[in-house]
Design an enzyme around this catalytic site. Sequence first.
Site: not given
Length: 239
Positions: A7-8, A34, A36, A49, A109, A111, A229
Amino acid sequence: MTKIFGHRGAAGSFPENTMPSFLAAIDVGADGIELDVHLSQDGIPVVIHDETVDRTTNGKGFVKDLNYSQLHSLDACYRFPAQSGKAFIPSLEEVLIWSSPGDFIVNIELKNDLIHYEQLEERVIELVYRHSMPSRVILSSFNHHSLRKCHSISNEIETAALFSERLFEPWNYAKTLSASAIHPIHYAVDETSIQLSQENGVKVRPFTVNDEKKMKSLFKAECAGFFTDYPERAAAIKK
């Protein structure tokens, strides 16, 4: 086989949405990353993000009001001072250039649920094709109108609906969007809804799963994947 998504990147241990974070996630055994994406003032898809740079960099202001050169010059070390001078806001293209020789999945993702970015979908999808990655990219968003638009531009790239509440028959809702996956917050799905969704052809990948007990339950449920994370923790459990 349940896939682990950083995640990120590996945001629990490295500055989120930066190249050191993405590199770390893949190094510890994640199956994918992943990230953003927003649009800079000059229309370049950039990886960050928040709508502003205030939280994760040494700058201030909205992403949409800064050009790529200004954004890329900011230090994005965030909570990790040891990474100062090494962690910056990358462009999406920079990440895809690095990703393209690999075999891992990239979840992008969009945003655009709070700010409408003109042509965000078109620009992101153009980059995915430029780097020959349609089969290795997932496009996700809380903006479900945007997912429909993505599907209308390319039905080759997988789309996934993000949501933060329990939905009735989420697999049926996903199909109204032409999405082949749902990405719910982890407490909005249980083993039964995971099983029913996947039996109905809709993959389930919860976010953000940092609790090891929850990770074990998702592996047991054989969900398609989850976002964490701490990909190193998930990889150790998976082994």
